[in-house]
Motif scaffolding. Sequence first.
Motif, short mmCIF file in Angstrom:
data_model
loop_
_atom_site.label_atom_id
_atom_site.label_comp_id
_atom_site.label_asym_id
_atom_site.label_seq_id
_atom_site.Cartn_x
_atom_site.Cartn_y
_atom_site.Cartn_z
N HIS A 59 43.31 88.71 15.75
CA HIS A 59 42.55 87.92 16.72
C HIS A 59 41.33 88.71 17.18
CE1 HIS A 59 41.51 85.29 19.99
NE2 HIS A 59 42.55 84.50 19.74
N PRO A 114 41.44 82.25 15.61
CA PRO A 114 40.25 81.90 14.82
C PRO A 114 40.17 82.73 13.55
CG PRO A 114 39.64 83.11 16.82
CD PRO A 114 41.09 82.77 16.94
N GLY A 115 39.82 82.04 12.47
CA GLY A 115 39.74 82.70 11.18
C GLY A 115 41.05 82.69 10.43
N LYS A 116 42.15 82.37 11.12
CA LYS A 116 43.46 82.34 10.49
C LYS A 116 44.06 80.93 10.48
CE LYS A 116 43.94 86.56 9.17
NZ LYS A 116 44.17 86.92 7.75
N LYS A 119 38.86 77.44 12.25
CA LYS A 119 37.54 78.07 12.28
C LYS A 119 36.52 77.04 12.73
CE LYS A 119 36.16 77.21 7.46
NZ LYS A 119 35.69 77.86 6.20
N TYR A 120 35.48 77.53 13.33
CA TYR A 120 34.39 76.67 13.76
C TYR A 120 33.34 76.59 12.66
CZ TYR A 120 36.35 76.74 18.46
OH TYR A 120 37.18 76.60 19.53
N ASP A 121 32.90 75.38 12.41
CA ASP A 121 31.88 75.14 11.39
C ASP A 121 30.74 74.40 12.07
OD1 ASP A 121 30.42 74.72 9.14
OD2 ASP A 121 31.76 73.22 8.26
N VAL A 125 35.28 71.85 14.29
CA VAL A 125 36.35 72.81 14.04
C VAL A 125 37.12 72.37 12.81
CG1 VAL A 125 38.04 71.64 15.51
CG2 VAL A 125 38.28 74.08 15.06
N LEU A 128 42.96 75.32 9.56
CA LEU A 128 43.25 76.08 8.35
C LEU A 128 44.72 76.07 7.98
CD1 LEU A 128 40.96 79.19 9.02
CD2 LEU A 128 40.40 77.11 7.74
#
Length: 202
Positions: A59, A114-116, A119-121, A125, A128
């Motif tokens: 995180h 986030p990232g796992k 994720k925000y694009d 969002v 994943l």
Amino acid sequence: MKLLHLDSSVMGANSVSRQIGAAVVARLREASPELVVSYRDLAATPLAHVDLAHMPSDHPLSALAPAPDAAASAASQAVLEEFLAADVVVIGAPMYNFAIPSQLKAWIDRIAVPGKTFKYDGKTVQGLAAGKRVIIALSRGGFYGSETPMAALEHVERYLRSVFGFIGVEPEFILAEGMNVPDLRQQGLDAALQAASDLQPA
């Protein structure tokens, strides 16, 4: 195929959500004997309420901990990795004071990373965790369906749909209502157990 089974009720053997969750796992095991099941009792072995020192090492906020705690961070990371490795997650979730148990919230705080798991694009969002199956054994003492006077106080199913939807999963619910209504308790429990027995394995 890996299944993660979680319980969060503090009621032990008297817990309805535990009974239903166990029935769900039994049904899935019956259908897929090769299923590898791991179990975490969030009430018997509770996770600490999350703070910066308890963030999973993956995180981004973990780097901001004023007093890093490597053991706490590693334990939270293990919770995250356990979730990521699971194909199926079965969660026993009773309603306590119109919301989920704090023990379950502490677990969710460790998997929303986030990232796992999302994720925000740009302004949107992306979840994943798509592809996982999440089945929630939900018990409520009264009746909180959309057609009832108590509907506005229902914050368990609504929250869990929101948080799992955020990470890309549409959860399934097996519901036992009226568990504090003596004349209707058994009927509600029997219906939920039948739904668990009828659950499609895939």
